[in-house]
Design a protein around this motif. Structure first.
Motif, PDB file in Angstrom:
ATOM      1  N   LYS A   1       0.841  -1.209   0.000  1.00  0.00           N
ATOM      2  CA  LYS A   1       0.000   0.000   0.000  1.00  0.00           C
ATOM      3  C   LYS A   1       0.868   1.248   0.000  1.00  0.00           C
ATOM      4  O   LYS A   1       0.660   2.182   0.785  1.00  0.00           O
ATOM      5  N   THR A   2       1.824   1.255  -0.885  1.00  0.00           N
ATOM      6  CA  THR A   2       2.774   2.360  -0.956  1.00  0.00           C
ATOM      7  C   THR A   2       2.899   2.847  -2.386  1.00  0.00           C
ATOM      8  O   THR A   2       2.923   2.048  -3.325  1.00  0.00           O
ATOM      9  N   VAL A   3       2.972   4.147  -2.549  1.00  0.00           N
ATOM     10  CA  VAL A   3       3.218   4.751  -3.842  1.00  0.00           C
ATOM     11  C   VAL A   3       4.526   5.529  -3.747  1.00  0.00           C
ATOM     12  O   VAL A   3       4.828   6.134  -2.718  1.00  0.00           O
ATOM     13  N   TYR A   4       5.294   5.485  -4.818  1.00  0.00           N
ATOM     14  CA  TYR A   4       6.620   6.090  -4.832  1.00  0.00           C
ATOM     15  C   TYR A   4       6.700   7.169  -5.907  1.00  0.00           C
ATOM     16  O   TYR A   4       5.964   7.142  -6.896  1.00  0.00           O
ATOM     17  N   LEU A   5       7.625   8.080  -5.695  1.00  0.00           N
ATOM     18  CA  LEU A   5       7.958   9.059  -6.723  1.00  0.00           C
ATOM     19  C   LEU A   5       9.470   9.132  -6.811  1.00  0.00           C
ATOM     20  O   LEU A   5      10.127   9.653  -5.911  1.00  0.00           O
TER      21      LEU A   5
END
Length: 119
Positions: free
Chosen positions: A77-81
């Motif tokens: 449940k992680t989003v990265y940039l």
């Protein structure tokens, strides 16, 4: 209640790289489009990049195309940039959020993470 926790910001020289992370406590996480926004001092918050639940990068801001890459790990449940070739004008507080179909934020904001690019 949705919790958005951003991390990974810091001070970096122009041309450098950073990777931001955002954990999202959202029951519908897996079917939600997610995105990153940023707000520089004295400016309005702006959309940076977005990603669908299946990983399709449908859109990203013109100012960061080719330099920023958004990705997600649904099991975490992680989003990265991933940000590369950072420029002075990338200095801002960065926020994540779930997205509406018109790239608007769905929920209240988290605390954000500060990115400062120095010359």
């Amino acid at each position: 209640q949705v919790h958005l926790v951003e991390s990974g910001g810091g001070l970096v020289q122009a041309g450098g790289s950073l990777r931001l992370s955002c954990t999202v406590s959202l029951r519908t996480y897996k079917t939600s489009a997610l995105g990153w926004f940023r707000q520089a001092t004295g400016k309005e918050r702006e959309f940076v990049a977005g990603l669908t639940w299946s990983g399709d990068n449908l859109y990203s801001g013109d100012s960061v195309k080719g330099r920023f890459t958004i990705s997600r790990n649904n099991s975490r449940k992680t989003v990265y940039l991933q940000m590369t070739n950072l420029k002075l004008e990338d200095t801002a507080v960065y926020y994540c959020n779930a997205l509406t179909t018109t790239k608007q934020p769905k929920y209240n904001w988290g605390q954000g993470t500060q990115v400062t690019v120095s010359s």
